[in-house]
Design an enzyme around this catalytic site. Structure first.
Site, PDB file in Angstrom:
ATOM      1  N   SER A  10       0.847  -1.201   0.000  1.00 20.33           N
ATOM      2  CA  SER A  10       0.000   0.000   0.000  1.00 20.33           C
ATOM      3  C   SER A  10       0.876   1.241   0.000  1.00 20.33           C
ATOM      4  CB  SER A  10      -0.873   0.038   1.253  1.00 20.33           C
ATOM      5  OG  SER A  10      -0.086   0.423   2.366  1.00 20.33           O
ATOM      6  N   ASP A  11       0.384   2.341  -0.545  1.00 26.34           N
ATOM      7  CA  ASP A  11       1.077   3.598  -0.325  1.00 26.34           C
ATOM      8  C   ASP A  11       1.010   3.894   1.181  1.00 26.34           C
ATOM      9  OD1 ASP A  11       2.447   5.934  -0.529  1.00 26.34           O
ATOM     10  OD2 ASP A  11       1.213   6.795  -2.113  1.00 26.34           O
ATOM     11  N   TRP A  12       1.867   4.773   1.633  1.00 29.17           N
ATOM     12  CA  TRP A  12       2.039   4.970   3.092  1.00 29.17           C
ATOM     13  C   TRP A  12       0.783   5.577   3.726  1.00 29.17           C
ATOM     14  CZ3 TRP A  12       5.321   2.137   1.219  1.00 29.17           C
ATOM     15  CH2 TRP A  12       6.439   1.689   1.891  1.00 29.17           C
TER      16      TRP A  12
END
Ligand code: BGC
Length: 808
Positions: free
Chosen positions: A225-227
């Site tokens: 996932s993106d942060w």
């Protein structure tokens, strides 16, 4: 190789989320260490001290290569692969297992805040270059993580916007580059984007991650996932998202365990994701890091910048300048270069040269330097008049202009496409006293140039990395013959862009009203004149194209260097369908070759077709198809300089007769009515709350939505955030933390606080923001103790399992 069934249920659940900002969870019992994931796209940002995902805290020194927007102008996959190799090797030496890049989102609007990090408005170019980076990075045993998958086009509300796009545009424009990367470079990981795609968060979007990415393209790696981009941990497991980063503490693991317990999730489904993590560990284990030669990488960064500089204007052949030419160097950017962008991609360079230091090595004679203007845009007549005096003294003026740090940054979209007025003012005054002005421009994306006619030469450096200043001077003196070509269109003005009235969107739903008419696809179809077309760039020599022949395999033609200097040309092939069928843009790039030719040399060049050259996505059949019919095959130096033209018949299926609104045939998509758009996307448009309405907020609303909150406290928080942002911008320094907060949904409180806040507590915080102060506060307090207790129990159980001799 470890198989998922060797893990306990708790271990499986825990493995799917991170342990800290940059580390995945280790599993010492099975010999698995934490994997280190770090940015990024044009240099390694390895933080050894305090970690953050916004480029705020220090990181170890690493080579800062030109950003992707810059390297894209080279149109050179071989160069891109060499950069990738250097990135992969530096990552390995710094202990980074997964390098978070390259970024390859399609530039939907020139206002996109992260355009400087992305390659192009065209999926073929973006895909081929990104694939080359990935091959290079992974050749060093470092896993790449091409990002952000997918349809992530704006920074406004970046963690909570919903990109609503019709399926054909999705496939042909926004997924095609990722498809190329997956099919041609087999990335070991891919980063899902923050946004929703057609109603579902990317990290749990089964259509994207399972149907397309895994089942259709054959991706078998980890989707990270993106942060803070995780939403529902259970939905992610089902939907194809593997690893949630950074650390939600053990909160997501608890959610997964509860779902297995009550039957919402099967252990078999969980095993699939777990195995993806285990396979990644296995792939990385075999790596050995070599020592890095930073001087060699600096030289590569310079070569990359040299190949990527675009000469936009050269009236009267002012350039190249002879050695010994007396130049005045003017402009703050000559002293303080803008060589990369702000945010998660920000690198701490191993060395950095500015133009003032580089000029003495160029052979030019610098008579004087003047700052010319204040970088923050505030007018300063004294600086301007000193610059005019300097300009009078010199034979030629090198005028360094650009977008400053506040005008282009991760976390915020641009407000306009202009250069600061004080810079244009100085340019005007200087041009009045010296008619030999060379503008050197530093900007990671397109700018308007109403001032263009006032100067004879413009060299576009983009963001050239740590060695960019010297590279620009090599082009100015002719040591390097410019061969950069624009990877994006320069429209005359923002008002001419297809999304002029629709970008960025502040509400949740971002409707891609323009369909596939992005960049040159729009300008060439709708007949909108541009300043510089896609693919454009000048050289100090001339090229001629002749003798085109087209077969089922591809196009072959002769390219000759007809000038008196060696140089490189980027030959481009476009197709244009002439028979009836599915609607299509007037031009689509289908191949290119960068060719170096000695003066007077000529060569036969072939640009092959492949199975994707003539295809379109047939939404009804849910499949790619090649329609039978006639095409023009066009070859030349830019999308508007197409010197060769042949017609070509293609065999295939019966052409589509599906009706579409006329605007999607003419390309005049700025005229699209809501009914047209609804016909395109196949459903009704979402309605936004009326201006000034007070709305009930949800966990996925960003803090900025509190402007409409029912609670006065919520509205106050939103106002304070907005005024802090304005204050930081006025100081000339964008505050990425504030941008992040303003656009951050409540949910991210749980996703980015290492387990301190649970999703249940987030719901209570939302209740609070909706005006039920005491109820919300009570929920937050109770939730805190519940979460802390449950996390502690799970932690202890995991520790016990790690020491017990669990049979493996
Ligand atoms: C960015 C990503 C980046 C991550 C880690 C996010 O905010 O969108 O591109 O890789 O942070 O720094």
């Amino acid at each position: 190789m470890i198989s998922a069934d060797k893990l306990t249920l708790r271990e499986k659940a825990a493995l799917l989320s991170g342990e800290s900002v940059w580390d995945s969870r280790p599993l010492p019992r099975l010999g698995l260490r934490s994997l280190v994931l770090s940015d990024g796209p044009h240099g390694v940002r390895r933080q050894l001290g305090e970690g953050d995902h916004l480029g705020l805290n220090a990181s170890a020194k690493a080579t800062c290569f030109p950003t992707s927007a810059t390297v894209a102008n080279s149109w050179d996959p071989v160069l891109a692969e060499r950069i990738g190799e250097a990135l992969g090797a530096e990552a390995a030496a710094l202990g980074v297992d997964v390098l978070l890049g390259p970024g390859l989102n399609i530039k939907r609007s020139p206002l996109g805040g992260r355009n400087f990090e992305y390659f192009s408005e065209d999926p073929l170019l973006a895909g081929r270059l990104a694939a080359a980076y990935v091959r290079g990075i992974q050749s060093q045993g470092t896993a790449a993580s091409p990002k952000h998958f997918a349809v992530n086009s704006q920074e406004t509300r970046r963690m909570s916007s919903d990109s609503i796009v019709d399926e054909r545009t999705l496939r042909e424009m926004y997924l095609a580059a990722f498809e190329t990367v997956v099919r041609e470079a087999s990335p070991r990981t891919i980063m899902s984007s923050y946004n929703k795609v057609n109603g579902e968060y990317a990290h749990e979007n089964r259509h994207l991650l399972v149907d397309i990415l895994r089942d259709e393209w054959g991706f078998d790696g980890v989707v990270v996932s993106d942060w803070g981009g995780g939403n529902d941990a259970v939905a992610a497991v089902k939907g194809g998202g593997t690893l949630e980063m950074p650390s939600p503490g053990l909160g997501s693991a608890l959610e997964i365990l509860a779902a297995v317990e009550d039957g919402r999730l099967t252990e078999a489904d969980l095993d699939v994701r777990v195995q993806e993590m285990l396979d990644l560990h296995d792939w990385i284990e075999s790596r050995e890091a070599d020592a890095v030669d930073h001087d060699a990488n600096h030289a590569l960064a310079r070569a990359a910048a040299e190949q990527s500089v675009v000469l936009l204007r050269n009236e009267g052949d002012l350039l190249p300048l002879a050695k010994g030419t007396r130049v005045a160097v003017i402009g703050d950017f000559a002293d303080t270069p803008r060589y990369q962008g702000a945010g998660s991609s920000q690198v701490n360079p191993t060395q950095l040269t500015n133009a003032l230091e580089a000029v003495p090595f160029s052979g030019l004679d610098m008579v004087t330097y003047a700052q010319g203007f204040r970088r923050d845009g505030v007018a300063d007549p004294a600086l301007a008049s000193a610059a005019v005096d300097a300009a009078r003294e010199a034979d030629v003026v090198l005028l360094y202009l650009g977008l400053d740090e506040t005008r282009e940054s991760e976390g915020k979209d641009r407000d306009d496409m202009t250069l600061a007025a004080n810079q244009v003012d100085v340019l005007t005054q200087i041009a009045a006293v010296n008619d030999r002005v060379v503008v050197v421009l530093s900007a990671g994306s397109a700018v308007e140039m109403p001032w263009l006619e006032k100067v004879p030469a413009v060299v576009h450096a983009y963001l050239g990395g740590q060695a960019g200043a010297g590279a620009v001077l090599s082009v100015i003196t002719g040591e390097v013959n410019p061969s950069g070509r624009l990877a994006e269109t320069y429209p005359v003005s923002l008002a001419d862009t297809p999304t002029a009235s629709a970008f960025p969107v502040e509400e949740e739903a971002t409707v891609y009203r323009e369909g596939p008419y992005v960049g040159y696809r729009y300008y060439t179809t709708a007949g909108v004149p541009v300043l510089f077309p896609f693919g454009y760039g000048l050289s100090y020599t001339t090229f001629e194209y002749s003798d085109l022949s087209v077969t089922a395999e591809g196009a072959t033609f002769t390219l000759a260097n007809t000038g008196d200097r060696d140089g490189a040309e980027v030959a481009q092939l476009y197709i244009s369908r002439t028979s009836p069928g599915a609607y299509r843009p007037a031009r689509e790039l289908k191949g290119f070759r960068k060719i170096h030719l000695a003066a007077g040399e000529s060569v036969r060049v072939t640009i092959p077709f492949d199975e994707r050259t003539f295809r379109t996505f047939d939404v009804e059949a849910d499949a790619w198809t090649v329609e039978a019919g006639e095409y023009r095959v066009l070859v030349g130096a830019s999308v508007e300089d197409l010197w060769l033209d042949a017609s070509h018949a293609v065999e295939g299926s019966a052409p589509s007769t599906t009706e579409v609104p006329e605007v999607y045939r003419t390309g005049k998509v700025t005229d699209a009515t809501d009914a047209d758009v609804e016909a395109l996307i196949g459903r009704s448009l979402p309605t936004a709350p009326a201006a000034g309405a007070r709305v009930a907020l949800g966990a996925n609303d960003p803090f900025r939505a509190m402007h409409h909150a029912k609670s006065p406290l919520g509205r106050l928080v939103a106002r304070i955030l907005r005024s802090l942002i304005a204050r930081s911008e006025a100081k000339g320094k964008p505050d990425l933390n504030l941008y992040f907060l303003y656009n951050m949904p409540f949910r991210a409180l749980a996703k980015m606080t290492n387990g301190a806040v649970s999703m249940g507590m987030v719901d209570s915080i939302v209740i609070l923001a909706n005006g039920h102060f005491f109820k919300g506060l009570g929920g937050v307090i109770a939730g805190f103790f519940r979460q802390a207790g449950a996390s502690r129990r799970l932690k202890n159980e995991l520790a016990a399992e790690a020491t017990e001799s669990v049979s493996i």
